[in-house]
Design an enzyme around this catalytic site. Sequence first.
Site, short mmCIF file in Angstrom:
data_model
loop_
_atom_site.label_atom_id
_atom_site.label_comp_id
_atom_site.label_asym_id
_atom_site.label_seq_id
_atom_site.Cartn_x
_atom_site.Cartn_y
_atom_site.Cartn_z
N ALA A 151 -2.61 2.72 -6.13
CA ALA A 151 -2.64 2.87 -4.67
C ALA A 151 -1.35 2.36 -4.04
O ALA A 151 -0.77 3.01 -3.17
CB ALA A 151 -3.85 2.12 -4.10
N LEU A 154 1.35 4.81 -4.63
CA LEU A 154 1.13 6.00 -3.81
C LEU A 154 1.63 5.78 -2.38
O LEU A 154 2.38 6.60 -1.84
CB LEU A 154 -0.37 6.35 -3.77
CG LEU A 154 -0.80 7.31 -2.65
CD1 LEU A 154 -0.27 8.70 -2.87
CD2 LEU A 154 -2.31 7.33 -2.51
N TYR A 155 1.25 4.67 -1.78
CA TYR A 155 1.65 4.41 -0.39
C TYR A 155 3.17 4.34 -0.27
O TYR A 155 3.75 4.92 0.64
CB TYR A 155 1.01 3.13 0.13
CG TYR A 155 -0.50 3.18 0.15
CD1 TYR A 155 -1.18 4.31 0.62
CD2 TYR A 155 -1.27 2.12 -0.31
CE1 TYR A 155 -2.56 4.36 0.63
CE2 TYR A 155 -2.65 2.17 -0.29
CZ TYR A 155 -3.29 3.29 0.17
OH TYR A 155 -4.66 3.34 0.19
N HIS A 156 3.82 3.63 -1.18
CA HIS A 156 5.28 3.54 -1.12
C HIS A 156 5.93 4.91 -1.32
O HIS A 156 6.91 5.23 -0.64
CB HIS A 156 5.79 2.53 -2.15
CG HIS A 156 5.79 1.13 -1.62
ND1 HIS A 156 6.25 0.07 -2.37
CD2 HIS A 156 5.42 0.60 -0.43
CE1 HIS A 156 6.14 -1.04 -1.66
NE2 HIS A 156 5.63 -0.73 -0.49
#
Length: 195
Positions: A151, A154-156
């Site tokens: 997660a 993914l966000y980065h």
Amino acid sequence: MTGTKPTTRVTELPIRWLRDHMHEALTIYGLAMGYDAAVVAGRYGYAIQHTDRPGFRAVGAFEATPEGEQLVGFGYGYLVEPGQWWHDQVRAALDRRTAKKWLPGAFEVCELHVHPDHQSKGLGRRLLHALVADLPHPAALLSTPDADTKAFRLYHADGFIDLARGYHFPGDARPFAILGARLPLHPREPVPANS
């Protein structure tokens, strides 16, 4: 296999549907976050209250099965405002300049979870993008465990930046990172392997 349709669809969820299926969604939350049943049960009332917040939006991922469709991932969020628990916690975690720049008018990605059996298939990214698509807000904010997880990566990769790291929310011993992204999302280009 070329020409085949994906067996998982991502769609916006009506509030009524999510309220009626909140236990199912929170089961996924517990499995994805590694929380025990007591933590998940305690979350139910808060999650139902969240559906009444301004700007609430929810999305779900459904896997086709012989019996119909099964919820395998979900996400929801809303407009973050002073007086909300998460807003006030994050406000305390950020320096004054960062808070003033990021909090006003932001959309909080409150929950975004994929059942562990369905992770690493791109569903988290599809849910995230569906959740924040075409929002009238300047930014999206979220908190996630401060560790090298799928997660977090993914966000980065999708344009979120660190606003605070190592923050401890009351009731959870793990450190969390608070991340923000300007909307619309602009995923970062992958770095070539030979660079």
